[in-house]
Design an enzyme around this catalytic site. Structure first.
Site, mmCIF file in Angstrom:
data_model
loop_
_atom_site.group_PDB
_atom_site.id
_atom_site.type_symbol
_atom_site.label_atom_id
_atom_site.label_comp_id
_atom_site.label_asym_id
_atom_site.label_seq_id
_atom_site.Cartn_x
_atom_site.Cartn_y
_atom_site.Cartn_z
ATOM 1 N N SER A 128 -4.553 61.084 -28.736
ATOM 2 C CA SER A 128 -4.675 59.410 -28.583
ATOM 3 C C SER A 128 -6.042 59.170 -28.912
ATOM 4 C CB SER A 128 -4.486 59.103 -27.107
ATOM 5 O OG SER A 128 -3.309 59.528 -26.672
ATOM 6 N N GLU A 161 1.403 56.765 -35.515
ATOM 7 C CA GLU A 161 0.010 56.464 -36.266
ATOM 8 C C GLU A 161 -0.145 57.745 -36.775
ATOM 9 O OE1 GLU A 161 -3.053 55.542 -33.642
ATOM 10 O OE2 GLU A 161 -3.956 53.937 -34.752
ATOM 11 N N ASN A 199 -5.167 52.445 -30.299
ATOM 12 C CA ASN A 199 -6.228 52.384 -29.101
ATOM 13 C C ASN A 199 -7.348 51.753 -29.299
ATOM 14 O OD1 ASN A 199 -4.182 53.509 -27.265
ATOM 15 N ND2 ASN A 199 -4.477 55.430 -28.383
HETATM 16 N N1 LIG Z 1 1.431 59.763 -22.153
HETATM 17 C C1 LIG Z 1 1.230 58.820 -23.303
HETATM 18 O O1 LIG Z 1 1.937 57.658 -23.188
HETATM 19 C C2 LIG Z 1 0.882 59.144 -24.654
HETATM 20 C C3 LIG Z 1 1.077 58.489 -25.669
HETATM 21 C C4 LIG Z 1 0.405 58.875 -26.817
HETATM 22 C C5 LIG Z 1 -0.257 59.956 -26.941
HETATM 23 N N2 LIG Z 1 -0.461 60.724 -25.874
HETATM 24 C C6 LIG Z 1 -1.249 62.015 -25.984
HETATM 25 O O2 LIG Z 1 -0.177 63.058 -26.035
HETATM 26 C C7 LIG Z 1 -0.759 64.311 -25.480
HETATM 27 C C8 LIG Z 1 0.068 64.896 -24.381
HETATM 28 O O3 LIG Z 1 0.125 63.736 -23.398
HETATM 29 P P1 LIG Z 1 1.101 63.782 -22.246
HETATM 30 O O4 LIG Z 1 0.948 62.323 -21.648
HETATM 31 O O5 LIG Z 1 2.297 64.220 -22.905
HETATM 32 O O6 LIG Z 1 0.488 64.769 -21.138
HETATM 33 P P2 LIG Z 1 1.372 65.755 -19.982
HETATM 34 O O7 LIG Z 1 0.482 66.113 -19.110
HETATM 35 O O8 LIG Z 1 2.738 64.732 -19.722
HETATM 36 O O9 LIG Z 1 2.058 66.980 -20.577
HETATM 37 C C9 LIG Z 1 1.432 67.762 -21.487
HETATM 38 C C10 LIG Z 1 2.012 69.154 -21.232
HETATM 39 O O10 LIG Z 1 1.082 70.122 -21.568
HETATM 40 C C11 LIG Z 1 1.451 71.305 -21.115
HETATM 41 N N3 LIG Z 1 0.206 72.152 -21.143
HETATM 42 C C12 LIG Z 1 -0.994 72.223 -20.916
HETATM 43 N N4 LIG Z 1 -1.664 73.091 -21.305
HETATM 44 C C13 LIG Z 1 -1.090 74.043 -22.072
HETATM 45 C C14 LIG Z 1 -1.222 75.195 -22.797
HETATM 46 N N5 LIG Z 1 -2.474 75.864 -22.886
HETATM 47 N N6 LIG Z 1 -0.158 75.528 -23.605
HETATM 48 C C15 LIG Z 1 1.109 74.570 -23.631
HETATM 49 N N7 LIG Z 1 1.166 73.674 -23.065
HETATM 50 C C16 LIG Z 1 0.151 73.434 -22.320
HETATM 51 C C17 LIG Z 1 1.420 71.052 -19.727
HETATM 52 O O11 LIG Z 1 2.038 71.834 -19.104
HETATM 53 C C18 LIG Z 1 2.585 69.827 -19.804
HETATM 54 O O12 LIG Z 1 3.834 69.955 -19.944
HETATM 55 C C19 LIG Z 1 -2.319 63.919 -25.051
HETATM 56 O O13 LIG Z 1 -3.212 64.306 -26.020
HETATM 57 C C20 LIG Z 1 -2.216 62.438 -25.097
HETATM 58 O O14 LIG Z 1 -3.446 61.491 -25.303
HETATM 59 C C21 LIG Z 1 0.182 60.374 -24.641
#
Ligand SMILES: NC(=O)c1ccc[n+]([C@@H]2O[C@H](COP(=O)([O-])OP(=O)(O)OC[C@H]3O[C@@H](n4cnc5c(N)ncnc54)[C@H](O)[C@@H]3O)[C@@H](O)[C@H]2O)c1
Length: 307
Positions: A128, A161, A199
């Protein structure tokens, strides 16, 4: 054949974003291999995907085929989805999408480890707010690296994006644009500056909404009602709860670091993250959550005032 020429997509992380990305990739006809740290996470993520596909089947039946997908489409999508806990299993993918938590060092380490497996094709991050150029350097093949910032919930949101790092090649950029089309998404090109485009606008908006609450100008419910006047479907505080307040704070800090104190995170946002009240993922944020359904306002927030 897909427009991008890709057949097999790897997804790292099956959390909020990863499960949506994996679902859309499989629904779009790609063999999809999702990797996470353990079987429990994979089981949980696959359960969410199955429920989401089931909702689309129900929508198809209710709408007489106008919306949603057939039960056969659902089964076909699930048939294309495989899971693993071993990063090296992603080596034979044509394209990898990383969606692990917004922690720079974690993402850098994963990029290094992917390169060590011998994988030498396109890698994108769903970050993000972390610099794409910085993450590209960790992969070691910056010309093959980009940002692909999907929106939450991925199966519903059309915009993605797409962000080039300083050294991303034209060929990589073209493939990512084509992949957006293959996934039924609309690309939104943005430059690699803090917060990219979305963002940069959205996080200061949420931050200001939180200041309106902490200064006692309007309540949580009334702040979210204000956005009805703006034509938004959901208020900033409720949306922030869905995104995760830790993610919001992280991006606010990135914006402040690059653009100065006007972007400083509000004290209430910091306090909420410090107390582990992160939104839907912890069951409480600005709202109390029963799963993904709001079930009242967080009383700690209603009480908190900064004059
Ligand atoms: N949540 C949102 O609305 C949103 C929107 C756009 C972008 N993002 C971005 O997307 C990315 C993920 O966010 P999220 O909200 O899905 O996070 P989340 O915490 O819901 O999920 C992350 C996942 O990654 C896994 N993980 C952690 N370490 C790992 C590793 N070493 N190897 C493999 N898997 C691993 C975790 O077990 C988990 O299942 C971030 O960079 C966030 O900024 C989030």
């Amino acid at each position: 054949m897909s427009e991008s020429g890709i057949t097999k997509i790897g997804v790292i992380g099956i959390g909020t974003m990863g499960n949506g990305i994996a679902q859309v990739a499989a629904q779009s006809g790609f063999d999809t291999l999702v990797m996470d740290v353990n079987d429990d996470m994979l089981k949980r993520g696959m359960g969410i995907i199955e429920k989401s596909l089931e909702r689309l089947v129900n929508a198809y039946e209710k709408s007489g085929g106008e919306k949603g997908i057939t039960a056969e489409d659902k089964d076909a999508a699930l048939g294309r989805l495989k899971t693993t806990t071993i990063l090296a299993d992603l080596r034979d993918c044509d394209f990898i999408i990383e969606a692990v938590p917004e922690i720079p060092k974690l993402k850098e380490d994963i990029n290094k480890k992917i390169a060590e497996t011998g994988y030498d094709k396109l890698l994108v991050s769903n970050t993000s707010g972390i610099s794409i150029t910085r993450l590209a350097a960790a992969y070691g093949k910056p010309e093959l690296f980009m940002g692909m910032h999907f929106m939450n919930p991925v199966p519903m949101q059309a915009g993605v994006e797409i962000i080039r790092g300083l050294k991303t090649s034209d060929a990589t950029y073209d493939t990512v644009v084509k992949l957006c089309h293959d996934l039924g998404k609309i690309e939104i090109p943005a430059e690699d500056k803090a917060g990219f485009a979305i963002n940069r606008m959205w996080v200061p908006f949420v931050n200001e909404a939180i200041r309106v609450v902490e200064e006692g100008i309007a309540t949580v419910v009334d702040v979210d009602k204000c956005t009805l006047c703006l034509g938004h479907r959901m208020g900033p505080l409720m949306t922030a709860d869905y995104v995760g307040l830790d993610t919001m704070l992280f991006i606010a800090n990135v914006l402040e670091e690059e653009f100065g104190s006007a972007y400083k995170a509000s004290p209430l946002l910091k306090r909420m993250v410090e107390s582990g009240q992160l939104g839907t993922k912890t069951g409480i944020g600005f709202y109390k959550w029963d799963g993904f359904k709001a079930a009242g306002i967080n009383p700690d927030v209603e009480r908190y005032r900064i004059k």
